[in-house]
Design a protein around this motif. Structure first.
Motif, PDB file in Angstrom:
ATOM      1  N   SER A 244      -9.519  46.474  -3.668  1.00 39.01           N
ATOM      2  CA  SER A 244      -9.530  47.212  -4.323  1.00 39.01           C
ATOM      3  C   SER A 244     -10.706  46.046  -5.140  1.00 39.01           C
ATOM      4  O   SER A 244     -10.575  44.656  -5.467  1.00 39.01           O
ATOM      5  N   THR A 245     -11.532  46.577  -6.148  1.00 45.88           N
ATOM      6  CA  THR A 245     -12.625  45.366  -6.742  1.00 45.88           C
ATOM      7  C   THR A 245     -11.677  44.710  -7.537  1.00 45.88           C
ATOM      8  O   THR A 245     -12.551  43.968  -8.022  1.00 45.88           O
ATOM      9  N   GLU A 246     -11.429  45.723  -8.586  1.00 49.17           N
ATOM     10  CA  GLU A 246     -10.140  44.690  -9.715  1.00 49.17           C
ATOM     11  C   GLU A 246      -9.142  43.520  -9.147  1.00 49.17           C
ATOM     12  O   GLU A 246      -9.268  42.547  -9.815  1.00 49.17           O
ATOM     13  N   ALA A 247      -9.463  43.793  -8.265  1.00 46.74           N
ATOM     14  CA  ALA A 247      -7.835  42.463  -6.994  1.00 46.74           C
ATOM     15  C   ALA A 247      -8.783  41.174  -6.546  1.00 46.74           C
ATOM     16  O   ALA A 247      -8.649  40.155  -6.498  1.00 46.74           O
ATOM     17  N   VAL A 248     -10.189  42.323  -6.125  1.00 52.01           N
ATOM     18  CA  VAL A 248     -11.330  40.870  -4.961  1.00 52.01           C
ATOM     19  C   VAL A 248     -11.927  40.356  -5.890  1.00 52.01           C
ATOM     20  O   VAL A 248     -12.231  38.580  -6.103  1.00 52.01           O
ATOM     21  N   LYS A 249     -12.399  40.992  -7.475  1.00 53.64           N
ATOM     22  CA  LYS A 249     -12.803  40.014  -8.136  1.00 53.64           C
ATOM     23  C   LYS A 249     -12.388  39.057  -8.365  1.00 53.64           C
ATOM     24  O   LYS A 249     -13.444  37.282  -8.519  1.00 53.64           O
ATOM     25  N   PRO A 250     -11.349  38.639  -9.488  1.00 49.21           N
ATOM     26  CA  PRO A 250     -11.240  37.571  -9.916  1.00 49.21           C
ATOM     27  C   PRO A 250     -10.514  36.781  -8.502  1.00 49.21           C
ATOM     28  O   PRO A 250     -10.298  35.171  -8.517  1.00 49.21           O
ATOM     29  N   LEU A 251     -10.739  37.347  -7.516  1.00 51.64           N
ATOM     30  CA  LEU A 251      -9.836  36.294  -5.790  1.00 51.64           C
ATOM     31  C   LEU A 251     -10.818  35.115  -5.771  1.00 51.64           C
ATOM     32  O   LEU A 251     -10.872  34.004  -5.287  1.00 51.64           O
ATOM     33  N   VAL A 252     -12.005  35.455  -6.508  1.00 57.02           N
ATOM     34  CA  VAL A 252     -13.517  34.718  -5.152  1.00 57.02           C
ATOM     35  C   VAL A 252     -13.389  33.501  -6.092  1.00 57.02           C
ATOM     36  O   VAL A 252     -13.557  32.572  -5.799  1.00 57.02           O
ATOM     37  N   ALA A 253     -13.304  33.567  -7.659  1.00 56.65           N
ATOM     38  CA  ALA A 253     -13.437  32.599  -7.862  1.00 56.65           C
ATOM     39  C   ALA A 253     -12.440  31.827  -7.946  1.00 56.65           C
ATOM     40  O   ALA A 253     -12.307  30.473  -8.191  1.00 56.65           O
ATOM     41  N   ALA A 254     -11.113  32.348  -8.060  1.00 54.46           N
ATOM     42  CA  ALA A 254      -9.774  31.618  -8.100  1.00 54.46           C
ATOM     43  C   ALA A 254      -9.866  31.072  -6.253  1.00 54.46           C
ATOM     44  O   ALA A 254      -9.426  30.002  -7.101  1.00 54.46           O
ATOM     45  N   LEU A 255      -9.703  31.653  -5.701  1.00 53.86           N
ATOM     46  CA  LEU A 255      -9.905  31.231  -4.015  1.00 53.86           C
ATOM     47  C   LEU A 255     -11.380  29.990  -4.527  1.00 53.86           C
ATOM     48  O   LEU A 255     -10.348  29.083  -3.532  1.00 53.86           O
ATOM     49  N   THR A 256     -12.281  30.346  -4.591  1.00 52.00           N
ATOM     50  CA  THR A 256     -13.273  29.529  -4.563  1.00 52.00           C
ATOM     51  C   THR A 256     -13.151  27.702  -4.985  1.00 52.00           C
ATOM     52  O   THR A 256     -13.355  26.711  -4.591  1.00 52.00           O
ATOM     53  N   PHE A 257     -12.408  27.553  -6.230  1.00 52.04           N
ATOM     54  CA  PHE A 257     -11.540  26.452  -7.585  1.00 52.04           C
ATOM     55  C   PHE A 257     -10.345  25.911  -6.274  1.00 52.04           C
ATOM     56  O   PHE A 257     -10.192  25.182  -6.103  1.00 52.04           O
ATOM     57  N   HIS A 258     -10.217  26.808  -5.964  1.00 47.95           N
ATOM     58  CA  HIS A 258      -8.462  26.558  -4.847  1.00 47.95           C
ATOM     59  C   HIS A 258      -9.274  25.783  -3.495  1.00 47.95           C
ATOM     60  O   HIS A 258      -8.439  24.529  -3.264  1.00 47.95           O
ATOM     61  N   GLN A 259      -9.508  26.216  -2.862  1.00 47.64           N
ATOM     62  CA  GLN A 259     -10.892  26.071  -1.598  1.00 47.64           C
ATOM     63  C   GLN A 259     -11.400  24.475  -2.198  1.00 47.64           C
ATOM     64  O   GLN A 259     -10.995  23.356  -1.644  1.00 47.64           O
ATOM     65  N   PHE A 260     -11.953  24.096  -3.561  1.00 51.92           N
ATOM     66  CA  PHE A 260     -12.450  22.836  -3.576  1.00 51.92           C
ATOM     67  C   PHE A 260     -11.123  21.752  -4.141  1.00 51.92           C
ATOM     68  O   PHE A 260     -11.552  20.399  -2.813  1.00 51.92           O
ATOM     69  N   PHE A 261     -10.454  22.464  -4.960  1.00 52.98           N
ATOM     70  CA  PHE A 261      -9.535  21.009  -5.350  1.00 52.98           C
ATOM     71  C   PHE A 261      -8.458  20.864  -3.501  1.00 52.98           C
ATOM     72  O   PHE A 261      -8.628  20.068  -3.734  1.00 52.98           O
ATOM     73  N   GLU A 262      -8.439  21.022  -2.609  1.00 53.42           N
ATOM     74  CA  GLU A 262      -7.688  21.499  -1.964  1.00 53.42           C
ATOM     75  C   GLU A 262      -8.178  20.138  -1.311  1.00 53.42           C
ATOM     76  O   GLU A 262      -8.333  19.230   0.016  1.00 53.42           O
ATOM     77  N   GLY A 263      -9.651  20.685  -1.126  1.00 49.56           N
ATOM     78  CA  GLY A 263     -10.846  20.335  -0.031  1.00 49.56           C
ATOM     79  C   GLY A 263     -11.075  18.470  -0.058  1.00 49.56           C
ATOM     80  O   GLY A 263     -11.149  17.293   0.359  1.00 49.56           O
ATOM     81  N   MET A 264     -10.608  18.276  -1.934  1.00 53.80           N
ATOM     82  CA  MET A 264     -10.433  16.903  -2.398  1.00 53.80           C
ATOM     83  C   MET A 264      -9.707  16.608  -1.912  1.00 53.80           C
ATOM     84  O   MET A 264      -9.667  14.862  -1.357  1.00 53.80           O
ATOM     85  N   GLY A 265      -8.618  16.677  -1.729  1.00 56.74           N
ATOM     86  CA  GLY A 265      -7.141  16.446  -1.428  1.00 56.74           C
ATOM     87  C   GLY A 265      -7.696  16.230   0.579  1.00 56.74           C
ATOM     88  O   GLY A 265      -6.850  14.586   0.543  1.00 56.74           O
ATOM     89  N   LEU A 266      -8.023  16.812   0.535  1.00 49.15           N
ATOM     90  CA  LEU A 266      -8.145  16.005   2.611  1.00 49.15           C
ATOM     91  C   LEU A 266      -9.031  15.454   2.444  1.00 49.15           C
ATOM     92  O   LEU A 266      -9.189  14.407   2.918  1.00 49.15           O
ATOM     93  N   GLY A 267      -9.988  15.490   1.754  1.00 50.93           N
ATOM     94  CA  GLY A 267     -11.027  14.176   2.402  1.00 50.93           C
ATOM     95  C   GLY A 267     -10.925  13.229   1.423  1.00 50.93           C
ATOM     96  O   GLY A 267     -10.461  12.194   2.822  1.00 50.93           O
ATOM     97  N   GLY A 268      -9.622  12.969   0.851  1.00 52.53           N
ATOM     98  CA  GLY A 268      -9.029  11.618  -0.023  1.00 52.53           C
ATOM     99  C   GLY A 268      -8.590  11.504   1.484  1.00 52.53           C
ATOM    100  O   GLY A 268      -8.569   9.841   1.515  1.00 52.53           O
ATOM    101  N   CYS A 269      -7.468  11.990   1.868  1.00 52.22           N
ATOM    102  CA  CYS A 269      -6.604  11.689   3.321  1.00 52.22           C
ATOM    103  C   CYS A 269      -7.955  11.107   4.288  1.00 52.22           C
ATOM    104  O   CYS A 269      -7.254   9.853   5.050  1.00 52.22           O
ATOM    105  N   ILE A 270      -8.848  11.882   4.790  1.00 50.52           N
ATOM    106  CA  ILE A 270      -9.402  11.799   5.922  1.00 50.52           C
ATOM    107  C   ILE A 270     -10.168  10.329   5.855  1.00 50.52           C
ATOM    108  O   ILE A 270     -11.196   9.521   6.417  1.00 50.52           O
ATOM    109  N   SER A 271     -11.349  10.171   4.404  1.00 49.32           N
ATOM    110  CA  SER A 271     -11.669   8.734   3.882  1.00 49.32           C
ATOM    111  C   SER A 271     -10.540   7.682   3.851  1.00 49.32           C
ATOM    112  O   SER A 271     -11.643   6.640   4.754  1.00 49.32           O
ATOM    113  N   GLN A 272      -9.562   7.823   4.155  1.00 49.10           N
ATOM    114  CA  GLN A 272      -8.727   6.502   4.696  1.00 49.10           C
ATOM    115  C   GLN A 272      -8.418   6.339   5.658  1.00 49.10           C
ATOM    116  O   GLN A 272      -7.874   5.329   6.256  1.00 49.10           O
ATOM    117  N   ALA A 273      -8.933   7.803   6.601  1.00 52.49           N
ATOM    118  CA  ALA A 273      -8.458   7.254   7.975  1.00 52.49           C
ATOM    119  C   ALA A 273      -9.137   6.657   8.709  1.00 52.49           C
ATOM    120  O   ALA A 273      -8.983   6.390  10.490  1.00 52.49           O
TER     121      ALA A 273
END
Length: 373
Positions: A244-273
């Motif tokens: 569904s195009t209507e479902a996929v379009k907002p998911l692209v932006a939302a998941l992009t930010f979602h993965q960016f923020f999650e990556g920051m959380g994981l990267g902070g832990c990796i940097s201390q290890a």
């Protein structure tokens, strides 16, 4: 942790999850849902448009995930972003808020929806809250692994240090025995030796504490990535199988930010290890590639997808609940509790206030994305 251990650890998880989910979507549905008979040409055009957005999603999520996880790691090169700095405490609080919100607002509701779906039989799925049970057991298992791994390392470290300590005590006993026959010489030698021994002991204790903390940071970062990878596989396949195009379009932006923020959380832990560069590369690649690869797999199997398949609902619900338990435990215990009880933060009221605001901002940013993803 060696590179081979990291590769084996995450490869097994990724392979088992990716193989299980695609196979499960072909299960028979226990309930039937009425569908409008649309025109074939319209359906093909819809899938073609959705495919374009899925390709965009693969690229944008890959870039955002890589940037998010690398920012805290590369930031260690700058004095203001080192792990012992106040700014790093604020960044970690924000990232922990993102991870906590991911567990509570994104994953746990999805797990409830999967495991209470009307397509599942009433007995046992409708008569018992399996989502809460699985999340709780997952959190307990995470705590057990965390505790046993840390205690095992501590015991092993103490055993390795036992031989020099015993030799030192034996030497001290010999000096005391000789001192019984030498009078004043005993007092002087014993005092000197006692001072030296105390200094060595204090130094070893400090090194042992630092080494134990480092080992714990490594456990935290790898278990955290475990929970994130499980969730990333599920959301990636879900996006890939959605036509569904209507479902996929907002998911692209939302998941992009979602993965960016999650990556920051994981990267902070990796940097201390303080992993070796090869280990860091492995962990960054696993996080960055998991969701794009899962989207690609979802696109391949989209023609056979049945969102109401009982097997798919159960497998996704169980994995979502387990991932939620892992992330909630890690965010509350290993990230927030450790930092907020840190003597540095306990002695700085302004830093406590700033970290609390940063935590709330992290939860707000990630929670707001739940409207689309």
């Amino acid at each position: 942790m060696s590179t081979k251990l990291s590769i084996t650890y995450f490869s097994l998880l990724l392979v088992l999850t990716l193989l299980r989910l695609p196979l499960s979507v072909n299960g028979e549905c226990k309930c039937t849902c009425d569908k409008d008979a649309g025109d074939d040409e319209t359906g093909k055009h819809e899938r073609s448009e959705a495919l374009k957005y899925k390709v965009v999603a693969i690229v944008s999520i890959l870039v955002a995930s890589t940037l998010g996880v690398l920012i805290p790691i590369v930031g260690k090169k700058f004095p203001c972003l080192k792990p012992e700095s106040n700014i790093f405490f604020l960044i970690k609080a924000f990232a922990a808020g993102v991870i906590l919100s991911t567990g509570f607002v994104h994953i746990l509701p999805d797990a409830y929806e999967n495991l209470t779906n009307p397509c599942l039989s009433k007995n046992p799925w409708q008569k018992f809250p399996f989502t809460g049970l699985i999340a709780m057991l997952s959190a307990i298992l995470t705590m057990t692994i965390d505790a046993f791994a840390t205690s095992y390392y501590t015991r092993t470290h103490l055993i390795n240090k036992a031989t020099p300590e015993n030799d030192d005590d034996h030497y001290q006993g010999d000096v005391e025995l000789r001192g019984q026959h030498e009078g004043h010489l005993h007092v002087h030698t014993h005092a000197t030796h006692g001072h030296a021994h105390g200094g060595i002991f204090a130094s070893d204790g400090s090194n042992q504490t630092q080494s134990s903390d480092l080992f714990r940071h490594r456990i935290v970062s790898q278990v955290l990535e475990l929970g994130i990878v499980v969730h990333s596989v599920i959301i990636g396949i879900s996006l890939g199988t959605n036509d569904s195009t209507e479902a996929v379009k907002p998911l692209v932006a939302a998941l992009t930010f979602h993965q960016f923020f999650e990556g920051m959380g994981l990267g902070g832990c990796i940097s201390q290890a303080n992993f070796k560069y090869r280990d860091i590369a492995v962990m960054v690649l696993f996080f960055s590639l998991t969701t794009p690869v899962a989207i690609g797999i979802g696109m391949v199997i989209s023609h056979a997808n049945d969102e109401n398949s009982t097997k798919a609902l159960v497998v996704e619900g169980v994995f979502n609940a387990a991932a939620a338990g892992i992330l909630i435990y890690m965010a509350l215990v290993d990230l927030l509790a450790e930092d907020f009880m840190n003597p540095v933060m306990q002695g700085n009221l302004r830093l406590q206030f700033g970290a609390t605001i940063s935590l709330l901002l992290g939860t707000a940013c990630m929670s707001s994305l739940a409207k689309w993803a």
